[in-house]
Design a protein around this motif. Structure first.
Motif, short mmCIF file in Angstrom:
data_model
loop_
_atom_site.label_atom_id
_atom_site.label_comp_id
_atom_site.label_asym_id
_atom_site.label_seq_id
_atom_site.Cartn_x
_atom_site.Cartn_y
_atom_site.Cartn_z
N SER A 109 0.86 -1.18 0.00
CA SER A 109 0.00 0.00 0.00
C SER A 109 0.89 1.23 0.00
N GLU A 110 0.70 2.11 -0.99
CA GLU A 110 1.45 3.36 -1.04
C GLU A 110 0.80 4.36 -0.10
N LEU A 111 1.45 4.68 0.98
CA LEU A 111 0.91 5.62 1.96
C LEU A 111 1.25 7.06 1.57
N ALA A 153 -3.40 7.50 5.78
CA ALA A 153 -3.42 6.50 4.71
C ALA A 153 -3.43 5.09 5.28
N SER A 154 -2.69 4.88 6.35
CA SER A 154 -2.66 3.56 6.99
C SER A 154 -4.04 3.15 7.46
N GLN A 155 -4.77 4.09 8.06
CA GLN A 155 -6.14 3.80 8.51
C GLN A 155 -7.07 3.57 7.32
N ALA A 156 -6.86 4.36 6.26
CA ALA A 156 -7.73 4.22 5.08
C ALA A 156 -7.58 2.84 4.44
N TYR A 157 -6.36 2.29 4.46
CA TYR A 157 -6.13 0.96 3.90
C TYR A 157 -6.48 -0.16 4.87
N GLY A 158 -6.85 0.21 6.09
CA GLY A 158 -7.21 -0.80 7.08
C GLY A 158 -6.05 -1.67 7.50
N LEU A 159 -4.86 -1.08 7.60
CA LEU A 159 -3.66 -1.87 7.91
C LEU A 159 -3.59 -2.27 9.38
N GLY A 160 -4.25 -1.51 10.24
CA GLY A 160 -4.10 -1.77 11.66
C GLY A 160 -2.74 -1.29 12.13
N ARG A 161 -2.37 -1.66 13.34
CA ARG A 161 -1.08 -1.24 13.88
C ARG A 161 0.04 -2.09 13.29
N PRO A 162 1.08 -1.47 12.74
CA PRO A 162 2.16 -2.25 12.12
C PRO A 162 3.02 -2.96 13.17
N ASN A 163 3.66 -4.04 12.75
CA ASN A 163 4.63 -4.71 13.60
C ASN A 163 5.98 -4.00 13.58
N PHE A 164 6.32 -3.43 12.39
CA PHE A 164 7.61 -2.76 12.23
C PHE A 164 7.42 -1.44 11.48
N LEU A 165 8.05 -0.39 11.96
CA LEU A 165 8.16 0.89 11.26
C LEU A 165 9.65 1.14 11.12
N LEU A 166 10.15 1.14 9.89
CA LEU A 166 11.60 1.20 9.69
C LEU A 166 11.95 2.09 8.51
N GLY A 167 13.20 2.55 8.49
CA GLY A 167 13.64 3.37 7.37
C GLY A 167 14.58 4.48 7.81
N ASP A 168 14.67 5.52 6.96
CA ASP A 168 15.49 6.70 7.22
C ASP A 168 14.53 7.80 7.69
N PHE A 169 14.63 8.17 8.97
CA PHE A 169 13.69 9.11 9.57
C PHE A 169 14.16 10.56 9.46
N ASN A 170 15.40 10.75 9.04
CA ASN A 170 15.96 12.10 8.88
C ASN A 170 15.79 12.98 10.11
N LEU A 171 15.69 12.36 11.26
CA LEU A 171 15.73 13.05 12.54
C LEU A 171 15.95 12.01 13.62
N VAL A 172 16.34 12.46 14.80
CA VAL A 172 16.47 11.57 15.95
C VAL A 172 15.59 12.12 17.07
N GLU A 173 15.17 11.22 17.94
CA GLU A 173 14.30 11.65 19.04
C GLU A 173 15.10 12.09 20.26
N ASP A 174 16.34 11.61 20.37
CA ASP A 174 17.16 11.91 21.55
C ASP A 174 18.51 12.46 21.13
N PRO A 175 19.03 13.45 21.85
CA PRO A 175 20.33 14.04 21.50
C PRO A 175 21.47 13.03 21.46
N ILE A 176 21.38 11.95 22.23
CA ILE A 176 22.45 10.96 22.27
C ILE A 176 22.68 10.32 20.90
N ASP A 177 21.68 10.40 20.03
CA ASP A 177 21.80 9.79 18.71
C ASP A 177 22.40 10.72 17.67
N ARG A 178 22.95 11.83 18.12
CA ARG A 178 23.70 12.71 17.23
C ARG A 178 25.05 13.05 17.85
#
Length: 394
Positions: A109-111, A153-178
């Motif tokens: 599904s193309e989100l 889009a995920s809700q529209a396709y009825g995907l439900g909650r994913p098991n994995f969300l992965l990729g290049d996020f182009n940001l970090v959530e915590d300063p330790i990751d930079r």
């Protein structure tokens, strides 16, 4: 490193990974797209990856067909190209390694075209696994809208909650990751966290390594070396306990990103045995070990001729037992020679990994640009070793 209960390791498992390709070709190294995809093929083999999420594919349908013509027997490539400039920007895809996993059904599904692609894969007896592969925008101000589009889009396709969300996020959530450490745009981080919390996803690698630093991307910007862990795998809480053996490592693919991967063993996966040893093909060209096997083979042949001539009691001269003993000795010779030939390279890799880890976790890393530059040089050397091994294998 994350480890789990031993019974999990005995179950059938698959490696799930993410890698930013940094384009279809590698022009600075005069590498064509097909040559680069041959290195992707090598990476699947090296790490036994069953599902690989890739970003910045820079492919249109014509290039995709060219790749499928070369690697289609092994790879099922499911792609979402950039809608306007597919050969110049973005593009995400899933690569399903058909030699390791044989799904009953794959649904994509193309989100967000060229930036977010969902894969629902049905395998084993009744296992269904949902993965979302993302290449988030470089512009942080676009992140809130991007993550909202992904969720809608995920809700529209009825995907439900994913098991994995992965990729290049182009940001970090915590300063330790930079490195140097700093906070990313607050609105962008909040938008990602909102989506994570709605889908009960967590950064499992960080959960198991709360104080460690390990980077997936390195660059030199305005004479300053920077590092970050922008390539990540988020895992649903219900799935996290079934994952283990995390790796963040260089690959033979010419890119400025490292791969991140994890093993996944579903509850209903069958229990595996220990497997069996197989001869490494390159050992057939090892003259030293072949000479020693020839020597022992000639001795066995002489012994068999002697038995045929003198016909001694079979209790002490059974040709079948002698033949079995010869084969076992040959296998032991090959194993020992292979261990010796690999020792130097493994030691070099081990030392490089230790030095990289020590530098990344040095308290002065954020303030010392030369230290960050040294870490990047060592990381480049480790990636170079991977490419050397890939070329030998090829």
């Amino acid at each position: 490193m994350h480890t789990t209960h031993n019974t999990l390791k005995r179950k059938a498992n698959i490696n799930i990974a993410s890698l930013n390709l940094n384009g279809f070709t590698a022009p600075t190294s005069n590498m064509s797209g097909i040559e680069k995809w041959s290195m992707i093929n090598n990476t699947l083999n090296t790490y036994n990856i069953a599902i690989l999420a890739v970003q910045e594919t820079h492919m249109d349908m014509e290039l995709l067909q060219n790749v499928r013509a070369c690697f289609g027997r092994k790879m099922e490539i499911l792609m979402s190209p950039h809608p306007e400039t597919p050969r110049a920007s973005a593009g995400v895809a899933f690569i399903v390694n058909k030699t390791l996993i044989k799904p009953r059904k794959c649904t994509v599904s193309e989100l967000v075209k060229g930036r977010a692609l969902a894969l629902k894969i049905e395998w084993l007896e009744s296992e269904t696994t949902t993965l979302i592969n993302v290449y988030a925008p470089n512009n942080k101000s676009e992140h809130p809208t991007f993550w909202e589009r992904v969720e809608t889009a995920s809700q529209a396709y009825g995907l439900g909650r994913p098991n994995f969300l992965l990729g290049d996020f182009n940001l970090v959530e915590d300063p330790i990751d930079r490195a140097p450490a700093h906070q990313d745009d607050a609105n962008a981080v909040e938008a990602l966290r909102d989506l994570r919390h709605q889908n009960e996803l967590k950064d499992t690698w960080r959960h198991h390594n709360p104080t460690d630093r390990c980077f997936t991307y390195r660059a030199n910007v305005n004479s300053q070396q920077i590092q970050s862990r922008i390539d990540r795998i988020y895992i649903a809480r219900r799935t996290a306990e079934l994952t283990y053996d995390w790796k963040i490592a260089p690959t033979s693919v010419l890119t400025d990103h490292w791969i991140t991967m994890v093993k996944y063993a579903p509850t209903e996966a069958p229990v595996l045995g220990n497997g069996r040893w197989s001869l490494k093909p390159h050992m057939l060209n090892d003259k030293k070990v072949l000479k020693e096997i020839d020597k022992r083979g000639i001795a066995l042949e002489d012994r068999l001729i002697e038995i045929q001539r003198n016909n001694p009691p079979r209790d002490n001269a059974n040709p079948q037992l002698l033949w079995k003993a010869f084969k076992l000795e040959a296998c032991d010779l090959i194993k020992e020679r292979h261990r010796a030939s690999q020792h130097k390279r493994k030691t070099m890799r081990k030392n490089l990994k230790k030095d990289i880890r020590d530098l990344a976790n040095n308290p002065e890393m954020d303030e010392d640009n030369s230290m960050r530059a040294n870490e990047a040089i060592l990381a480049s050397e480790l990636a170079h070793l991977e490419r050397l091994d890939a070329n030998r294998s090829k």
